[in-house]
Scaffold this motif. Structure first.
Motif, PDB file in Angstrom:
ATOM      1  N   LYS A   9       4.382  -9.491   3.417  1.00 51.20           N
ATOM      2  CA  LYS A   9       5.232  -8.297   3.449  1.00 51.20           C
ATOM      3  C   LYS A   9       5.719  -7.878   2.059  1.00 51.20           C
ATOM      4  O   LYS A   9       5.804  -6.686   1.755  1.00 51.20           O
ATOM      5  CB  LYS A   9       6.441  -8.580   4.356  1.00 51.20           C
ATOM      6  N   GLU A  10       6.002  -8.853   1.202  1.00 53.46           N
ATOM      7  CA  GLU A  10       6.546  -8.541  -0.127  1.00 53.46           C
ATOM      8  C   GLU A  10       5.550  -7.804  -1.015  1.00 53.46           C
ATOM      9  O   GLU A  10       5.938  -6.959  -1.811  1.00 53.46           O
ATOM     10  CB  GLU A  10       6.996  -9.833  -0.841  1.00 53.46           C
ATOM     11  N   ARG A  11       4.262  -8.089  -0.881  1.00 51.68           N
ATOM     12  CA  ARG A  11       3.248  -7.476  -1.740  1.00 51.68           C
ATOM     13  C   ARG A  11       2.436  -6.409  -1.025  1.00 51.68           C
ATOM     14  O   ARG A  11       1.493  -5.845  -1.591  1.00 51.68           O
ATOM     15  CB  ARG A  11       2.319  -8.565  -2.273  1.00 51.68           C
ATOM     16  N   ALA A  12       2.787  -6.100   0.201  1.00 51.14           N
ATOM     17  CA  ALA A  12       2.001  -5.171   1.022  1.00 51.14           C
ATOM     18  C   ALA A  12       1.894  -3.774   0.403  1.00 51.14           C
ATOM     19  O   ALA A  12       0.809  -3.191   0.370  1.00 51.14           O
ATOM     20  CB  ALA A  12       2.584  -5.085   2.429  1.00 51.14           C
ATOM     21  N   ALA A  13       2.993  -3.228  -0.092  1.00 47.20           N
ATOM     22  CA  ALA A  13       2.966  -1.867  -0.641  1.00 47.20           C
ATOM     23  C   ALA A  13       2.036  -1.784  -1.853  1.00 47.20           C
ATOM     24  O   ALA A  13       1.234  -0.847  -1.970  1.00 47.20           O
ATOM     25  CB  ALA A  13       4.370  -1.421  -1.015  1.00 47.20           C
ATOM     26  N   MET A  14       2.120  -2.754  -2.741  1.00 42.33           N
ATOM     27  CA  MET A  14       1.258  -2.771  -3.920  1.00 42.33           C
ATOM     28  C   MET A  14      -0.203  -2.900  -3.496  1.00 42.33           C
ATOM     29  O   MET A  14      -1.069  -2.206  -4.018  1.00 42.33           O
ATOM     30  CB  MET A  14       1.643  -3.953  -4.829  1.00 42.33           C
ATOM     31  N   TRP A  15      -0.493  -3.789  -2.530  1.00 40.47           N
ATOM     32  CA  TRP A  15      -1.865  -4.019  -2.081  1.00 40.47           C
ATOM     33  C   TRP A  15      -2.465  -2.743  -1.510  1.00 40.47           C
ATOM     34  O   TRP A  15      -3.611  -2.417  -1.784  1.00 40.47           O
ATOM     35  CB  TRP A  15      -1.870  -5.157  -1.051  1.00 40.47           C
ATOM     36  N   ARG A  16      -1.668  -2.008  -0.727  1.00 40.77           N
ATOM     37  CA  ARG A  16      -2.159  -0.764  -0.124  1.00 40.77           C
ATOM     38  C   ARG A  16      -2.473   0.274  -1.191  1.00 40.77           C
ATOM     39  O   ARG A  16      -3.482   0.973  -1.113  1.00 40.77           O
ATOM     40  CB  ARG A  16      -1.121  -0.202   0.851  1.00 40.77           C
ATOM     41  N   LYS A  17      -1.623   0.402  -2.197  1.00 43.22           N
ATOM     42  CA  LYS A  17      -1.791   1.447  -3.210  1.00 43.22           C
ATOM     43  C   LYS A  17      -2.833   1.100  -4.271  1.00 43.22           C
ATOM     44  O   LYS A  17      -3.589   1.964  -4.708  1.00 43.22           O
ATOM     45  CB  LYS A  17      -0.452   1.720  -3.898  1.00 43.22           C
ATOM     46  N   VAL A  18      -2.865  -0.147  -4.689  1.00 42.40           N
ATOM     47  CA  VAL A  18      -3.691  -0.537  -5.830  1.00 42.40           C
ATOM     48  C   VAL A  18      -4.981  -1.245  -5.415  1.00 42.40           C
ATOM     49  O   VAL A  18      -6.064  -0.927  -5.911  1.00 42.40           O
ATOM     50  CB  VAL A  18      -2.878  -1.440  -6.795  1.00 42.40           C
ATOM     51  N   VAL A  19      -4.877  -2.181  -4.507  1.00 43.84           N
ATOM     52  CA  VAL A  19      -6.011  -3.047  -4.204  1.00 43.84           C
ATOM     53  C   VAL A  19      -7.020  -2.382  -3.265  1.00 43.84           C
ATOM     54  O   VAL A  19      -8.226  -2.471  -3.492  1.00 43.84           O
ATOM     55  CB  VAL A  19      -5.525  -4.401  -3.641  1.00 43.84           C
ATOM     56  N   ILE A  20      -6.547  -1.727  -2.224  1.00 43.92           N
ATOM     57  CA  ILE A  20      -7.474  -1.127  -1.260  1.00 43.92           C
ATOM     58  C   ILE A  20      -8.466  -0.170  -1.926  1.00 43.92           C
ATOM     59  O   ILE A  20      -9.666  -0.267  -1.671  1.00 43.92           O
ATOM     60  CB  ILE A  20      -6.737  -0.446  -0.088  1.00 43.92           C
ATOM     61  N   PRO A  21      -8.031   0.735  -2.801  1.00 43.55           N
ATOM     62  CA  PRO A  21      -9.026   1.612  -3.438  1.00 43.55           C
ATOM     63  C   PRO A  21     -10.090   0.832  -4.229  1.00 43.55           C
ATOM     64  O   PRO A  21     -11.259   1.216  -4.245  1.00 43.55           O
ATOM     65  CB  PRO A  21      -8.187   2.493  -4.372  1.00 43.55           C
ATOM     66  N   GLN A  22      -9.686  -0.253  -4.857  1.00 43.48           N
ATOM     67  CA  GLN A  22     -10.648  -1.074  -5.599  1.00 43.48           C
ATOM     68  C   GLN A  22     -11.606  -1.791  -4.650  1.00 43.48           C
ATOM     69  O   GLN A  22     -12.801  -1.876  -4.910  1.00 43.48           O
ATOM     70  CB  GLN A  22      -9.915  -2.099  -6.473  1.00 43.48           C
TER      71      GLN A  22
END
Length: 98
Positions: free
Chosen positions: A25-38
């Motif tokens: 939950k703590e890193r979910a927002a970053m993962w959605r914005k940064v990691v998913i596109p990569q």
């Protein structure tokens, strides 16, 4: 002991659900914005418009391949027939120089 949170998701999950299951939950927002596109550039499953979510079995399969879990021994193809004469020749040369 860890819990497999992906197995607790519906068949098609939102990016938020996937993010929480994968990175917490703590890193979910970053993962959605940064990691998913990569990851999408590397074959991460896209959102299915009919189901409005990503297919969880394909997300699991993606990560199995990403970490090399499904690669096994089949990933390495033979590079051709062995030429033993080359090995014998180079071995004799190295022994002669000693």
């Amino acid at each position: 002991m860890s819990v497999d949170l992906l197995s607790q998701l519906p068949l098609f999950a939102t990016d938020q659900q996937l993010a929480v299951a994968i990175v917490g939950k703590e890193r979910a927002a970053m993962w959605r914005k940064v990691v998913i596109p990569q990851l999408e550039k590397k074959g991460f499953p896209r959102i299915d418009p009919l189901h409005d979510g990503r297919p969880v079995p394909l997300v699991r399969k993606f990560y199995d391949g990403y970490f090399g879990i499904t690669a096994g021994f089949a990933a390495v193809a033979p590079d051709g027939k062995e030429d033993w004469s080359v090995w014998k020749r180079s071995r004799r040369k190295s022994l002669a120089s000693e």
